[in-house]
Design a protein around this motif. Structure first.
Motif, PDB file in Angstrom:
ATOM      1  N   SER A 154      38.604  28.448  62.089  1.00 53.23           N
ATOM      2  CA  SER A 154      39.351  29.631  61.667  1.00 53.23           C
ATOM      3  C   SER A 154      38.839  30.142  60.324  1.00 53.23           C
ATOM      4  O   SER A 154      38.712  31.355  60.114  1.00 53.23           O
ATOM      5  CB  SER A 154      40.845  29.298  61.579  1.00 53.23           C
ATOM      6  N   ALA A 155      38.520  29.218  59.414  1.00 53.10           N
ATOM      7  CA  ALA A 155      37.966  29.635  58.124  1.00 53.10           C
ATOM      8  C   ALA A 155      36.608  30.302  58.305  1.00 53.10           C
ATOM      9  O   ALA A 155      36.279  31.268  57.602  1.00 53.10           O
ATOM     10  CB  ALA A 155      37.854  28.433  57.194  1.00 53.10           C
ATOM     11  N   LEU A 156      35.812  29.816  59.244  1.00 52.67           N
ATOM     12  CA  LEU A 156      34.470  30.351  59.452  1.00 52.67           C
ATOM     13  C   LEU A 156      34.470  31.681  60.175  1.00 52.67           C
ATOM     14  O   LEU A 156      33.575  32.509  59.970  1.00 52.67           O
ATOM     15  CB  LEU A 156      33.631  29.346  60.250  1.00 52.67           C
ATOM     16  N   THR A 157      35.455  31.919  61.047  1.00 52.40           N
ATOM     17  CA  THR A 157      35.390  33.099  61.911  1.00 52.40           C
ATOM     18  C   THR A 157      36.522  34.093  61.711  1.00 52.40           C
ATOM     19  O   THR A 157      36.401  35.238  62.141  1.00 52.40           O
ATOM     20  CB  THR A 157      35.383  32.677  63.394  1.00 52.40           C
ATOM     21  N   ALA A 158      37.612  33.668  61.102  1.00 56.30           N
ATOM     22  CA  ALA A 158      38.769  34.555  60.977  1.00 56.30           C
ATOM     23  C   ALA A 158      39.169  34.803  59.534  1.00 56.30           C
ATOM     24  O   ALA A 158      40.167  35.484  59.278  1.00 56.30           O
ATOM     25  CB  ALA A 158      39.956  33.981  61.752  1.00 56.30           C
ATOM     26  N   GLY A 159      38.434  34.260  58.585  1.00 52.34           N
ATOM     27  CA  GLY A 159      38.708  34.520  57.189  1.00 52.34           C
ATOM     28  C   GLY A 159      39.922  33.821  56.623  1.00 52.34           C
ATOM     29  O   GLY A 159      40.420  34.205  55.556  1.00 52.34           O
ATOM     30  N   THR A 160      40.415  32.781  57.300  1.00 50.01           N
ATOM     31  CA  THR A 160      41.547  32.026  56.768  1.00 50.01           C
ATOM     32  C   THR A 160      41.070  31.110  55.636  1.00 50.01           C
ATOM     33  O   THR A 160      39.868  30.894  55.466  1.00 50.01           O
ATOM     34  CB  THR A 160      42.215  31.201  57.876  1.00 50.01           C
ATOM     35  N   PRO A 161      41.997  30.542  54.844  1.00 47.23           N
ATOM     36  CA  PRO A 161      41.575  29.695  53.718  1.00 47.23           C
ATOM     37  C   PRO A 161      40.696  28.530  54.159  1.00 47.23           C
ATOM     38  O   PRO A 161      40.885  27.956  55.233  1.00 47.23           O
ATOM     39  CB  PRO A 161      42.905  29.205  53.138  1.00 47.23           C
ATOM     40  N   PRO A 176      32.487  25.004  49.485  1.00 45.96           N
ATOM     41  CA  PRO A 176      32.762  26.420  49.760  1.00 45.96           C
ATOM     42  C   PRO A 176      31.498  27.256  49.942  1.00 45.96           C
ATOM     43  O   PRO A 176      31.460  28.150  50.793  1.00 45.96           O
ATOM     44  CB  PRO A 176      33.562  26.871  48.523  1.00 45.96           C
ATOM     45  N   GLY A 177      30.462  26.960  49.138  1.00 45.57           N
ATOM     46  CA  GLY A 177      29.225  27.721  49.262  1.00 45.57           C
ATOM     47  C   GLY A 177      28.586  27.548  50.625  1.00 45.57           C
ATOM     48  O   GLY A 177      28.122  28.520  51.236  1.00 45.57           O
ATOM     49  N   ARG A 178      28.563  26.316  51.110  1.00 47.74           N
ATOM     50  CA  ARG A 178      27.957  26.071  52.421  1.00 47.74           C
ATOM     51  C   ARG A 178      28.800  26.686  53.537  1.00 47.74           C
ATOM     52  O   ARG A 178      28.255  27.149  54.547  1.00 47.74           O
ATOM     53  CB  ARG A 178      27.787  24.565  52.635  1.00 47.74           C
ATOM     54  N   LEU A 179      30.122  26.667  53.386  1.00 53.21           N
ATOM     55  CA  LEU A 179      30.957  27.301  54.405  1.00 53.21           C
ATOM     56  C   LEU A 179      30.687  28.801  54.457  1.00 53.21           C
ATOM     57  O   LEU A 179      30.677  29.401  55.544  1.00 53.21           O
ATOM     58  CB  LEU A 179      32.432  27.035  54.126  1.00 53.21           C
ATOM     59  N   ARG A 180      30.468  29.423  53.309  1.00 51.74           N
ATOM     60  CA  ARG A 180      30.169  30.854  53.312  1.00 51.74           C
ATOM     61  C   ARG A 180      28.827  31.125  53.993  1.00 51.74           C
ATOM     62  O   ARG A 180      28.687  32.098  54.744  1.00 51.74           O
ATOM     63  CB  ARG A 180      30.173  31.390  51.883  1.00 51.74           C
ATOM     64  N   VAL A 181      27.844  30.261  53.733  1.00 57.16           N
ATOM     65  CA  VAL A 181      26.548  30.412  54.405  1.00 57.16           C
ATOM     66  C   VAL A 181      26.716  30.268  55.910  1.00 57.16           C
ATOM     67  O   VAL A 181      26.173  31.048  56.700  1.00 57.16           O
ATOM     68  CB  VAL A 181      25.538  29.371  53.877  1.00 57.16           C
ATOM     69  N   GLN A 182      27.509  29.269  56.342  1.00 53.96           N
ATOM     70  CA  GLN A 182      27.727  29.055  57.768  1.00 53.96           C
ATOM     71  C   GLN A 182      28.461  30.234  58.391  1.00 53.96           C
ATOM     72  O   GLN A 182      28.129  30.677  59.503  1.00 53.96           O
ATOM     73  CB  GLN A 182      28.534  27.774  57.985  1.00 53.96           C
ATOM     74  N   ALA A 183      29.462  30.762  57.686  1.00 56.52           N
ATOM     75  CA  ALA A 183      30.205  31.907  58.213  1.00 56.52           C
ATOM     76  C   ALA A 183      29.289  33.112  58.401  1.00 56.52           C
ATOM     77  O   ALA A 183      29.345  33.803  59.431  1.00 56.52           O
ATOM     78  CB  ALA A 183      31.368  32.250  57.284  1.00 56.52           C
ATOM     79  N   ARG A 184      28.435  33.376  57.410  1.00 54.67           N
ATOM     80  CA  ARG A 184      27.502  34.501  57.541  1.00 54.67           C
ATOM     81  C   ARG A 184      26.529  34.276  58.695  1.00 54.67           C
ATOM     82  O   ARG A 184      26.188  35.216  59.418  1.00 54.67           O
ATOM     83  CB  ARG A 184      26.740  34.709  56.231  1.00 54.67           C
ATOM     84  N   GLY A 224      33.539  40.073  60.858  1.00 52.72           N
ATOM     85  CA  GLY A 224      33.792  39.268  59.672  1.00 52.72           C
ATOM     86  C   GLY A 224      35.119  38.547  59.684  1.00 52.72           C
ATOM     87  O   GLY A 224      35.242  37.446  59.129  1.00 52.72           O
ATOM     88  N   SER A 225      36.127  39.144  60.302  1.00 49.21           N
ATOM     89  CA  SER A 225      37.442  38.499  60.349  1.00 49.21           C
ATOM     90  C   SER A 225      38.034  38.490  61.757  1.00 49.21           C
ATOM     91  O   SER A 225      39.234  38.303  61.925  1.00 49.21           O
ATOM     92  CB  SER A 225      38.417  39.209  59.396  1.00 49.21           C
ATOM     93  N   ARG A 226      37.197  38.705  62.753  1.00 46.97           N
ATOM     94  CA  ARG A 226      37.661  38.728  64.139  1.00 46.97           C
ATOM     95  C   ARG A 226      36.871  37.714  64.950  1.00 46.97           C
ATOM     96  O   ARG A 226      35.743  37.980  65.346  1.00 46.97           O
ATOM     97  CB  ARG A 226      37.512  40.129  64.739  1.00 46.97           C
ATOM     98  N   PRO A 227      37.428  36.551  65.219  1.00 48.09           N
ATOM     99  CA  PRO A 227      36.700  35.528  65.974  1.00 48.09           C
ATOM    100  C   PRO A 227      36.506  35.920  67.431  1.00 48.09           C
ATOM    101  O   PRO A 227      37.216  36.787  67.961  1.00 48.09           O
ATOM    102  CB  PRO A 227      37.614  34.296  65.858  1.00 48.09           C
ATOM    103  N   GLN A 228      35.546  35.281  68.057  1.00 48.53           N
ATOM    104  CA  GLN A 228      35.323  35.501  69.481  1.00 48.53           C
ATOM    105  C   GLN A 228      36.511  35.007  70.290  1.00 48.53           C
ATOM    106  O   GLN A 228      37.084  33.962  70.013  1.00 48.53           O
ATOM    107  CB  GLN A 228      34.083  34.739  69.941  1.00 48.53           C
ATOM    108  N   ARG A 229      36.859  35.765  71.335  1.00 51.07           N
ATOM    109  CA  ARG A 229      37.918  35.339  72.249  1.00 51.07           C
ATOM    110  C   ARG A 229      37.354  34.725  73.518  1.00 51.07           C
ATOM    111  O   ARG A 229      38.088  34.130  74.307  1.00 51.07           O
ATOM    112  CB  ARG A 229      38.801  36.536  72.612  1.00 51.07           C
TER     113      ARG A 229
END
Length: 458
Positions: A342-349, A356-364, A398-403
């Motif tokens: 959820s943090a990676l795909t939906a922008g939750t905490p 945190p830096g690596r999570l942002r890289v993974q999310a991008r 950016g804040s909408r995960p795949q369904r």
């Protein structure tokens, strides 16, 4: 079973694969094949006696849920259609949420790492046994590349793989490019991992290229295999003669001559006299892993040197391998994986304990991959939107995960664009026509109801 030297079969290079000299076998992405309508190129290769191995990417055996029976049946059907000697998948999770967490299902669209804990291992082992029982041929599992580390892990990668093999008898697909990726991104020594894993369980080996950007290695499968990855292959070959080695390429496909040169470089490492001379005798049962020193003791008691942090409250541990062990661990694992995805795909905490830096890289990276794959499965959309396609998709995702899968993602993206408005009349007409041709009779949600009004107006 000796496979030899192979290459990943992809439609974009199908003709080249048929012409390349010295190809003993190929691997094809299972989800891209229809058992009743195999690509003619694969049929011709099979008629020539070339082995074809289906390689799955969507089972998510490292997830908290039990494997989906329909997905297993589809993988089994592909193995039978290809007369494959084995099938392969990944040690990863690809979705989260759903019934175990009473939350909306989330799709990663990518392979994400499993926490190397005893609890996660119990779940993985039960899922592997379920898969093995459902498949008509042996199963081999691949180690993945990762950008992030789970907090409070209790085993190294080699130890985790060794335990998995010991408990399930599953074979291993060792990706040496992923070992190099984990060296750069997670500080893990490939030689240590190879020393700890049971090399006698290796079914075959993957080799692929990547690129390093800002201190992060991206396993792109779109760059030539470099000396870093060939060095890890040489380290593996010095320890064991792998039954097969396969070159992967998934994008930015080079000319045929360059593919042939990469295969020749791989073959040179595999056939190196120096590697053969350095190879030790038969491996021990645990291939360098002192299992007694790392396996947990009775319920609630850990062996010395193993961190006792858990994914959930420490309520006592079922005996290792007991029928209830995996069941007791599924909900805590589901909650942890859902929080991360959820943090990676939906922008939750971001969940605590992660970088945190690596999570942002993974999310991008996840969003960028979604944009690339949607452009492939729905090439009309970049044609309609032009240069605006990619920024529009990145803003949407950016804040909408795949369904669901990528085709569902493309439909959701277009629904979002049409509901939001802002495009000229001709672009709206083209997007509306595209959506109507593919949406079928799906019951409309809120966005689709709005779209229905737009289509009537159009």
């Amino acid at each position: 079973m000796e496979l030899g030297i192979g290459i990943g079969w992809r439609p974009e290079i199908a003709d080249a694969v048929e012409r390349l000299p010295g190809i003993d076998w190929v691997e094809a992405v299972a989800e891209n094949l229809c058992p009743g309508h195999l690509p003619e190129s694969l049929v011709r290769l099979r008629e020539r006696g070339v082995t074809v191995v289906p390689h799955g990417v969507s089972l998510g055996l490292g997830g908290a849920d039990r494997p989906d029976a329909a997905r297993l049946a589809e993988l089994a059907a592909r193995a039978e259609a290809l007369a494959a000697p084995l099938v392969t998948e990944h040690i990863a999770f690809v979705r989260a949420g759903g019934e175990l967490t009473a939350s909306a299902p989330l799709e990663a669209g990518h392979l994400l790492p499993v926490p190397r804990t005893w609890d996660a291992l119990e779940v993985l082992c039960e899922n592997v046994r379920i898969a093995q029982d459902a498949l008509p041929v042996p199963l081999a599992l691949e180690n993945i590349a990762a950008l992030v580390n789970w907090p409070d892990e209790e085993m190294t990668e080699g130890q985790f793989l060794a335990e998995l093999v010991e408990r399930t008898g599953v074979r291993l697909l060792i990706d040496v490019a992923n070992l190099h990726t984990n060296r750069v991104n997670r500080g893990e020594d490939p030689a240590k991992a190879l020393a700890e894993l049971p090399v006698e369980a290796i079914a075959y080996v993957h080799v692929a290229g990547g690129v390093e950007r800002d201190g992060v290695w991206h396993d792109t499968h779109a760059h030539p295999v470099g000396p870093e990855v060939l060095g890890v292959l040489a380290e593996l070959v010095s320890r064991v003669s792998p039954p097969g080695v396969l070159l992967e390429r998934d994008d930015a496909f080079p000319p045929e001559a360059e593919l042939a040169a990469e295969l020749a470089a791989v073959r040179a490492v595999v056939d190196s006299p120096d590697a053969t001379a350095a190879r030790p005798g038969p491996p021990s049962a645990h291939a360098g892993v002192d299992a007694a020193a790392t396996r947990p003791g009775p319920a609630g008691v850990d062996a010395p040197g193993i961190a006792t942090a858990r994914l959930g409250p420490a309520t006592g541990r079922a005996a290792v391998g007991s029928p209830s062990a995996a069941t007791d661990r599924r909900v805590p694992l589901a909650l942890a994986q859902t929080s991360l995805l959820s943090a990676l795909t939906a922008g939750t905490p971001m969940p605590p304990g992660f970088d945190p830096g690596r999570l942002r890289v993974q999310a991008r990276a996840l969003v960028a991959k979604r944009a690339d794959v949607v452009a492939k499965v729905a090439p009309e959309l970049p044609g309609i939107l032009g240069e605006g396609y990619r920024p529009a998709f990145l803003a949407y995702a950016g804040s909408r995960p795949q369904r669901g899968g990528y085709r569902r993602d493309a439909l959701d993206f277009v629904e979002h664009l049409l509901a939001r408005g802002g495009h000229d009349a001709e672009v709206r007409r083209q997007l509306t026509r595209w959506w109507k041709q593919r949406a079928g009779g799906r019951p409309p949600g809120r966005a689709a109801r709005l779209l229905r009004g737009l289509t009537r107006a159009a």
